[in-house]
Write a protein that holds these residues in place. Sequence first.
Motif, PDB file in Angstrom:
ATOM      1  N   GLY A 137       0.852  -1.182  -0.021  1.00  0.00           N
ATOM      2  CA  GLY A 137       0.072   0.018  -0.204  1.00  0.00           C
ATOM      3  C   GLY A 137       0.808   1.355  -0.081  1.00  0.00           C
ATOM      4  N   ALA A 138       0.108   2.419  -0.345  1.00  0.00           N
ATOM      5  CA  ALA A 138       0.838   3.779  -0.363  1.00  0.00           C
ATOM      6  C   ALA A 138       1.254   4.253   1.068  1.00  0.00           C
ATOM      7  CB  ALA A 138       0.024   4.598  -1.039  1.00  0.00           C
ATOM      8  N   ASP A 139       0.641   4.027   2.083  1.00  0.00           N
ATOM      9  CA  ASP A 139       0.993   4.196   3.488  1.00  0.00           C
ATOM     10  C   ASP A 139       2.447   3.608   3.751  1.00  0.00           C
ATOM     11  OD1 ASP A 139      -0.951   5.948   4.228  1.00  0.00           O
ATOM     12  OD2 ASP A 139      -2.159   4.313   5.388  1.00  0.00           O
ATOM     13  N   ASP A 140       2.883   2.330   3.479  1.00  0.00           N
ATOM     14  CA  ASP A 140       3.916   1.707   3.428  1.00  0.00           C
ATOM     15  C   ASP A 140       5.109   2.285   2.630  1.00  0.00           C
ATOM     16  OD1 ASP A 140       2.553   0.385   5.405  1.00  0.00           O
ATOM     17  OD2 ASP A 140       3.191  -1.672   4.806  1.00  0.00           O
ATOM     18  N   ALA A 141       4.622   2.659   1.532  1.00  0.00           N
ATOM     19  CA  ALA A 141       5.691   3.068   0.445  1.00  0.00           C
ATOM     20  C   ALA A 141       6.104   4.562   0.902  1.00  0.00           C
ATOM     21  CB  ALA A 141       5.003   3.385  -0.973  1.00  0.00           C
ATOM     22  N   CYS A 142       5.075   5.281   1.578  1.00  0.00           N
ATOM     23  CA  CYS A 142       5.381   6.586   2.009  1.00  0.00           C
ATOM     24  C   CYS A 142       6.353   6.321   3.131  1.00  0.00           C
ATOM     25  CB  CYS A 142       4.130   7.360   2.330  1.00  0.00           C
ATOM     26  SG  CYS A 142       3.195   8.032   0.785  1.00  0.00           S
ATOM     27  N   GLY A 143       5.803   5.556   4.003  1.00  0.00           N
ATOM     28  CA  GLY A 143       6.693   5.557   5.289  1.00  0.00           C
ATOM     29  C   GLY A 143       8.117   5.013   5.249  1.00  0.00           C
ATOM     30  N   LEU A 144       8.334   4.145   4.175  1.00  0.00           N
ATOM     31  CA  LEU A 144       9.669   3.740   3.775  1.00  0.00           C
ATOM     32  C   LEU A 144      10.452   5.014   3.369  1.00  0.00           C
ATOM     33  CD1 LEU A 144      12.010   1.468   3.434  1.00  0.00           C
ATOM     34  CD2 LEU A 144      10.923   1.109   1.123  1.00  0.00           C
ATOM     35  N   ARG A 145      10.040   5.902   2.421  1.00  0.00           N
ATOM     36  CA  ARG A 145      10.742   6.846   2.103  1.00  0.00           C
ATOM     37  C   ARG A 145      10.859   8.110   3.090  1.00  0.00           C
ATOM     38  NH1 ARG A 145       8.545   3.941  -1.603  1.00  0.00           N
ATOM     39  NH2 ARG A 145       9.188   3.906  -3.685  1.00  0.00           N
ATOM     40  N   ASN A 206      19.404   6.494  -0.462  1.00  0.00           N
ATOM     41  CA  ASN A 206      19.468   7.822  -0.738  1.00  0.00           C
ATOM     42  C   ASN A 206      18.314   8.276  -1.854  1.00  0.00           C
ATOM     43  OD1 ASN A 206      21.118  10.485  -1.206  1.00  0.00           O
ATOM     44  ND2 ASN A 206      21.456   9.867  -3.096  1.00  0.00           N
ATOM     45  N   ALA A 207      18.208   7.513  -2.795  1.00  0.00           N
ATOM     46  CA  ALA A 207      17.130   7.594  -3.883  1.00  0.00           C
ATOM     47  C   ALA A 207      15.947   7.626  -3.208  1.00  0.00           C
ATOM     48  CB  ALA A 207      17.150   6.332  -4.537  1.00  0.00           C
ATOM     49  N   LEU A 208      15.447   6.745  -2.116  1.00  0.00           N
ATOM     50  CA  LEU A 208      14.274   6.831  -1.408  1.00  0.00           C
ATOM     51  C   LEU A 208      14.048   8.079  -0.677  1.00  0.00           C
ATOM     52  CD1 LEU A 208      14.252   3.111   0.065  1.00  0.00           C
ATOM     53  CD2 LEU A 208      12.879   4.045  -1.508  1.00  0.00           C
ATOM     54  N   ALA A 209      15.084   8.389   0.088  1.00  0.00           N
ATOM     55  CA  ALA A 209      15.042   9.882   0.721  1.00  0.00           C
ATOM     56  C   ALA A 209      14.872  10.985  -0.455  1.00  0.00           C
ATOM     57  CB  ALA A 209      16.483  10.166   1.227  1.00  0.00           C
ATOM     58  N   GLN A 210      15.476  11.137  -1.391  1.00  0.00           N
ATOM     59  CA  GLN A 210      15.118  12.133  -2.484  1.00  0.00           C
ATOM     60  C   GLN A 210      13.861  12.200  -2.888  1.00  0.00           C
ATOM     61  OE1 GLN A 210      18.201  11.354  -5.538  1.00  0.00           O
ATOM     62  NE2 GLN A 210      19.815  12.506  -4.472  1.00  0.00           N
ATOM     63  N   GLU A 211      13.264  10.718  -3.174  1.00  0.00           N
ATOM     64  CA  GLU A 211      11.853  10.696  -3.424  1.00  0.00           C
ATOM     65  C   GLU A 211      10.800  11.334  -2.528  1.00  0.00           C
ATOM     66  OE1 GLU A 211      10.484   7.037  -4.416  1.00  0.00           O
ATOM     67  OE2 GLU A 211      11.872   6.674  -6.539  1.00  0.00           O
ATOM     68  N   VAL A 225       0.066   4.326  -5.313  1.00  0.00           N
ATOM     69  CA  VAL A 225       1.029   3.624  -5.892  1.00  0.00           C
ATOM     70  C   VAL A 225       0.429   3.301  -7.265  1.00  0.00           C
ATOM     71  CG1 VAL A 225       2.136   1.577  -5.869  1.00  0.00           C
ATOM     72  CG2 VAL A 225       1.947   2.793  -3.832  1.00  0.00           C
ATOM     73  N   VAL A 226       0.772   3.904  -8.120  1.00  0.00           N
ATOM     74  CA  VAL A 226       0.403   3.667  -9.670  1.00  0.00           C
ATOM     75  C   VAL A 226       1.330   2.726 -10.467  1.00  0.00           C
ATOM     76  CG1 VAL A 226      -0.614   4.730 -11.579  1.00  0.00           C
ATOM     77  CG2 VAL A 226      -0.857   5.733  -9.469  1.00  0.00           C
ATOM     78  N   ASN A 227       1.043   1.650 -10.836  1.00  0.00           N
ATOM     79  CA  ASN A 227       1.961   0.812 -11.844  1.00  0.00           C
ATOM     80  C   ASN A 227       3.128   0.735 -10.980  1.00  0.00           C
ATOM     81  OD1 ASN A 227       0.117   0.648 -13.872  1.00  0.00           O
ATOM     82  ND2 ASN A 227       0.987   2.510 -14.999  1.00  0.00           N
ATOM     83  N   GLY A 228       3.198   0.249  -9.874  1.00  0.00           N
ATOM     84  CA  GLY A 228       4.252   0.098  -8.856  1.00  0.00           C
ATOM     85  C   GLY A 228       5.144   1.232  -8.348  1.00  0.00           C
ATOM     86  N   ARG A 229       4.527   2.423  -8.826  1.00  0.00           N
ATOM     87  CA  ARG A 229       5.288   3.575  -8.328  1.00  0.00           C
ATOM     88  C   ARG A 229       4.701   4.552  -7.795  1.00  0.00           C
ATOM     89  NH1 ARG A 229       8.769   6.536 -13.150  1.00  0.00           N
ATOM     90  NH2 ARG A 229       9.565   7.251 -11.388  1.00  0.00           N
ATOM     91  N   LEU A 230       5.355   5.079  -6.621  1.00  0.00           N
ATOM     92  CA  LEU A 230       4.556   6.065  -5.830  1.00  0.00           C
ATOM     93  C   LEU A 230       4.518   7.443  -6.341  1.00  0.00           C
ATOM     94  CD1 LEU A 230       3.294   6.502  -2.875  1.00  0.00           C
ATOM     95  CD2 LEU A 230       5.662   6.956  -2.126  1.00  0.00           C
ATOM     96  N   MET A 231       3.473   8.014  -6.530  1.00  0.00           N
ATOM     97  CA  MET A 231       3.333   9.320  -7.151  1.00  0.00           C
ATOM     98  C   MET A 231       2.380  10.326  -6.488  1.00  0.00           C
ATOM     99  SD  MET A 231       1.463   8.599 -10.761  1.00  0.00           S
ATOM    100  CE  MET A 231       3.114   7.357 -11.044  1.00  0.00           C
ATOM    101  N   SER A 232       2.457  11.686  -6.441  1.00  0.00           N
ATOM    102  CA  SER A 232       1.417  12.421  -5.994  1.00  0.00           C
ATOM    103  C   SER A 232       0.299  12.439  -6.674  1.00  0.00           C
ATOM    104  CB  SER A 232       2.062  13.921  -6.044  1.00  0.00           C
ATOM    105  OG  SER A 232       3.051  13.974  -5.255  1.00  0.00           O
ATOM    106  N   ALA A 233      -0.880  12.554  -6.145  1.00  0.00           N
ATOM    107  CA  ALA A 233      -2.381  12.533  -6.749  1.00  0.00           C
ATOM    108  C   ALA A 233      -3.324  13.515  -6.225  1.00  0.00           C
ATOM    109  CB  ALA A 233      -2.991  10.943  -6.442  1.00  0.00           C
TER     110      ALA A 233
END
Length: 310
Positions: A137-145, A206-211, A225-233
């Motif tokens: 989910g997006a919460d976990d993807a955001c949490g990791l970054r 570093n890439a995750l932090a930059q994202e 998460v759209v097509n496996g990528r986290l993005m603003s919506a």
Amino acid sequence: MVHVVFSTSARGSLRMALAGAGGAAAVGAIGGTGGPLGRLAAKREAARSKRETAEAPPLEGTPADVLCLPLALSVGDISEAEPGGRRKGVLAGLWAMGPFENEEFADKMLTEARRALEALDRRAGAGETVRVWQGPGADDACGLRFLAHRLRPLGFDKLRAERVPLPEFWPRPDGTAVRCDGWGEVEPRHWAALADPEPLAAPVLNALAQEWAALRAENAPLRAVVNGRLMSAAENFYDGFVLEVLRAQPEQFREAEAIGRLLGSLRTGVSDGFAAMRLEALVRKGLLEVVSGPQPGRPVYDRVLRKKGI
């Protein structure tokens, strides 16, 4: 080692897994009421849990090593350097109860997250491995970054970090496959079998932090998460799915049932609180009408709605 999760349900399940056979068996005792048959079923489930947990490979750590960041960072303002008043407002809105309960819940989640971050800084800085359990989910993807951005001052080349992605499916001995939408749905006795950590090297961190820095700069109302990528919506990103579910409802319907169907179709996309917020937006637009409100002590979406123009 410190274990990082992003929901209170994942925290509880992992702590039971780390407690060993006794902790995992406790899950079988939950709900063990409802007469002799219910108690017997719970006793058998507890015995099965204890047996399967005893046979599972051990997990490193103790329940005290689990740190939870239940911040729901896929929703709302993320401009704050530290979780503060703006994050509290988002969490209160997502709890979807009365004002007092919402405030109490948000305070509790913020307090837990702040304590976890303090412990994380201290223990990661001391050289302990940080293991992040990431669901789809997006919460976990955001949490990791967010986590990577938070740990940057410690020096990525000095950090020992890894992540454990939740498998999309995993087989059962009876020949069926299981799919969970988040680590919080995984039973304690299965965590060890699903633990397949992958290292998070300094360039990856570093890439995750930059994202995360880029997402904060955009500060959109939502992240998906759209097509496996986290993005603003946009805030109405999921409204097409909401309307599709509503069109299948009768003219007058229970909002909670519609939200249940929406969660089933979107799976890891949204929470019940966020879905309730989107339906309330349709009420404000005049596309839905409130027929009856929730009873005291019930969620705001425990009400009856009528369609108008959908």
